[in-house]
Design a protein around this motif. Structure first.
Motif, PDB file in Angstrom:
ATOM      1  N   GLU A 121      77.292 165.377  81.992  1.00  0.00           N
ATOM      2  CA  GLU A 121      78.280 165.460  83.071  1.00  0.00           C
ATOM      3  C   GLU A 121      79.630 164.906  82.609  1.00  0.00           C
ATOM      4  OE1 GLU A 121      77.973 166.598  86.532  1.00  0.00           O
ATOM      5  OE2 GLU A 121      76.413 167.672  85.431  1.00  0.00           O
ATOM      6  N   LEU A 122      79.591 163.816  81.883  1.00  0.00           N
ATOM      7  CA  LEU A 122      80.819 163.225  81.353  1.00  0.00           C
ATOM      8  C   LEU A 122      81.478 164.177  80.355  1.00  0.00           C
ATOM      9  CD1 LEU A 122      82.737 160.813  81.116  1.00  0.00           C
ATOM     10  CD2 LEU A 122      81.198 159.863  79.392  1.00  0.00           C
ATOM     11  N   GLN A 123      80.665 164.827  79.550  1.00  0.00           N
ATOM     12  CA  GLN A 123      81.174 165.780  78.571  1.00  0.00           C
ATOM     13  C   GLN A 123      81.894 166.946  79.275  1.00  0.00           C
ATOM     14  OE1 GLN A 123      78.192 167.856  76.149  1.00  0.00           O
ATOM     15  NE2 GLN A 123      79.351 167.195  74.358  1.00  0.00           N
ATOM     16  N   VAL A 124      81.298 167.454  80.330  1.00  0.00           N
ATOM     17  CA  VAL A 124      81.919 168.539  81.103  1.00  0.00           C
ATOM     18  C   VAL A 124      83.234 168.062  81.710  1.00  0.00           C
ATOM     19  CG1 VAL A 124      81.695 169.967  83.179  1.00  0.00           C
ATOM     20  CG2 VAL A 124      79.782 169.777  81.575  1.00  0.00           C
ATOM     21  N   ALA A 125      83.228 166.876  82.273  1.00  0.00           N
ATOM     22  CA  ALA A 125      84.446 166.340  82.875  1.00  0.00           C
ATOM     23  C   ALA A 125      85.544 166.176  81.826  1.00  0.00           C
ATOM     24  CB  ALA A 125      84.155 164.997  83.547  1.00  0.00           C
ATOM     25  N   THR A 126      85.174 165.726  80.652  1.00  0.00           N
ATOM     26  CA  THR A 126      86.143 165.545  79.574  1.00  0.00           C
ATOM     27  C   THR A 126      86.728 166.891  79.163  1.00  0.00           C
ATOM     28  OG1 THR A 126      85.010 163.565  78.795  1.00  0.00           O
ATOM     29  CG2 THR A 126      86.484 164.645  77.243  1.00  0.00           C
ATOM     30  N   GLU A 127      85.870 167.910  79.085  1.00  0.00           N
ATOM     31  CA  GLU A 127      86.342 169.252  78.728  1.00  0.00           C
ATOM     32  C   GLU A 127      87.298 169.801  79.782  1.00  0.00           C
ATOM     33  OE1 GLU A 127      82.711 171.414  78.162  1.00  0.00           O
ATOM     34  OE2 GLU A 127      82.304 170.450  76.237  1.00  0.00           O
ATOM     35  N   GLU A 128      87.173 169.327  80.999  1.00  0.00           N
ATOM     36  CA  GLU A 128      88.051 169.758  82.084  1.00  0.00           C
ATOM     37  C   GLU A 128      89.227 168.794  82.274  1.00  0.00           C
ATOM     38  OE1 GLU A 128      85.429 170.199  85.412  1.00  0.00           O
ATOM     39  OE2 GLU A 128      84.506 172.005  84.598  1.00  0.00           O
ATOM     40  N   ASN A 129      89.498 168.011  81.224  1.00  0.00           N
ATOM     41  CA  ASN A 129      90.601 167.045  81.225  1.00  0.00           C
ATOM     42  C   ASN A 129      90.472 165.982  82.297  1.00  0.00           C
ATOM     43  OD1 ASN A 129      91.940 168.179  78.995  1.00  0.00           O
ATOM     44  ND2 ASN A 129      92.819 169.751  80.313  1.00  0.00           N
ATOM     45  N   MET A 130      89.229 165.570  82.573  1.00  0.00           N
ATOM     46  CA  MET A 130      88.978 164.476  83.505  1.00  0.00           C
ATOM     47  C   MET A 130      88.110 163.429  82.793  1.00  0.00           C
ATOM     48  SD  MET A 130      88.175 166.516  87.035  1.00  0.00           S
ATOM     49  CE  MET A 130      86.817 167.426  86.344  1.00  0.00           C
ATOM     50  N   PRO A 131      88.693 162.751  81.805  1.00  0.00           N
ATOM     51  CA  PRO A 131      87.889 161.798  81.043  1.00  0.00           C
ATOM     52  C   PRO A 131      87.384 160.647  81.896  1.00  0.00           C
ATOM     53  CG  PRO A 131      90.196 161.543  80.500  1.00  0.00           C
ATOM     54  CD  PRO A 131      90.079 162.753  81.405  1.00  0.00           C
ATOM     55  N   GLY A 132      86.180 160.211  81.572  1.00  0.00           N
ATOM     56  CA  GLY A 132      85.581 159.091  82.276  1.00  0.00           C
ATOM     57  C   GLY A 132      85.834 157.803  81.525  1.00  0.00           C
ATOM     58  N   PRO A 133      85.469 156.682  82.112  1.00  0.00           N
ATOM     59  CA  PRO A 133      85.744 155.387  81.510  1.00  0.00           C
ATOM     60  C   PRO A 133      84.770 154.989  80.410  1.00  0.00           C
ATOM     61  CG  PRO A 133      84.626 155.107  83.588  1.00  0.00           C
ATOM     62  CD  PRO A 133      84.899 156.579  83.426  1.00  0.00           C
ATOM     63  N   GLU A 134      83.613 155.678  80.311  1.00  0.00           N
ATOM     64  CA  GLU A 134      82.623 155.235  79.351  1.00  0.00           C
ATOM     65  C   GLU A 134      82.478 156.212  78.192  1.00  0.00           C
ATOM     66  OE1 GLU A 134      78.393 156.654  80.919  1.00  0.00           O
ATOM     67  OE2 GLU A 134      79.400 155.307  82.293  1.00  0.00           O
ATOM     68  N   GLU A 135      81.957 155.707  77.103  1.00  0.00           N
ATOM     69  CA  GLU A 135      81.730 156.517  75.913  1.00  0.00           C
ATOM     70  C   GLU A 135      80.518 157.429  76.129  1.00  0.00           C
ATOM     71  OE1 GLU A 135      80.665 155.770  71.223  1.00  0.00           O
ATOM     72  OE2 GLU A 135      81.425 154.127  72.426  1.00  0.00           O
ATOM     73  N   CYS A 136      80.584 158.606  75.582  1.00  0.00           N
ATOM     74  CA  CYS A 136      79.478 159.554  75.689  1.00  0.00           C
ATOM     75  C   CYS A 136      78.542 159.351  74.500  1.00  0.00           C
ATOM     76  CB  CYS A 136      80.013 160.980  75.711  1.00  0.00           C
ATOM     77  SG  CYS A 136      78.724 162.209  75.840  1.00  0.00           S
ATOM     78  N   TYR A 137      77.292 159.050  74.774  1.00  0.00           N
ATOM     79  CA  TYR A 137      76.300 158.777  73.744  1.00  0.00           C
ATOM     80  C   TYR A 137      75.319 159.928  73.580  1.00  0.00           C
ATOM     81  CZ  TYR A 137      77.527 153.795  73.719  1.00  0.00           C
ATOM     82  OH  TYR A 137      78.167 152.609  73.592  1.00  0.00           O
ATOM     83  N   LEU A 138      75.724 161.155  73.847  1.00  0.00           N
ATOM     84  CA  LEU A 138      74.785 162.267  73.890  1.00  0.00           C
ATOM     85  C   LEU A 138      73.976 162.391  72.602  1.00  0.00           C
ATOM     86  CD1 LEU A 138      73.590 164.544  75.492  1.00  0.00           C
ATOM     87  CD2 LEU A 138      75.452 166.010  74.722  1.00  0.00           C
ATOM     88  N   GLU A 139      74.623 162.341  71.472  1.00  0.00           N
ATOM     89  CA  GLU A 139      73.896 162.464  70.196  1.00  0.00           C
ATOM     90  C   GLU A 139      72.888 161.329  70.031  1.00  0.00           C
ATOM     91  OE1 GLU A 139      74.854 162.475  65.436  1.00  0.00           O
ATOM     92  OE2 GLU A 139      76.327 163.370  66.782  1.00  0.00           O
TER      93      GLU A 139
END
Length: 74
Positions: free
Chosen positions: A44-62
């Motif tokens: 969800e954070l990754q999608v938001a970032t792609e839509e130029n809505m970065p979140g406050p936390e780091e994405c640890y998907l990998e």
């Protein structure tokens, strides 16, 4: 911390996904639930970032996917 609290925000309970694997208070199925929720949140954070809505936390998907693979391989 109760499982339900952890599932609400896994990143608040653990510094990194690998820490979930090292939590001896959780069963394997509970660890799976936590990692699944954390993966959902990261995507969800990754999608938001792609839509130029970065979140406050780091994405640890990998890292989450690596932890899930370790859990599967026992």
């Amino acid at each position: 911390m109760r499982l339900q609290d952890i599932l609400t925000d896994p990143s608040a309970a653990y510094d990194k996904p690998e820490d979930v694997l090292n939590d001896n208070d959780l069963s394997v199925s509970e660890k799976r639930k936590v990692l699944d929720q954390w993966e959902f949140d990261a995507r969800e954070l990754q999608v938001a970032t792609e839509e130029n809505m970065p979140g406050p936390e780091e994405c640890y998907l990998e890292d989450i996917l690596k932890a899930k693979k370790k859990l599967d391989n026992g």
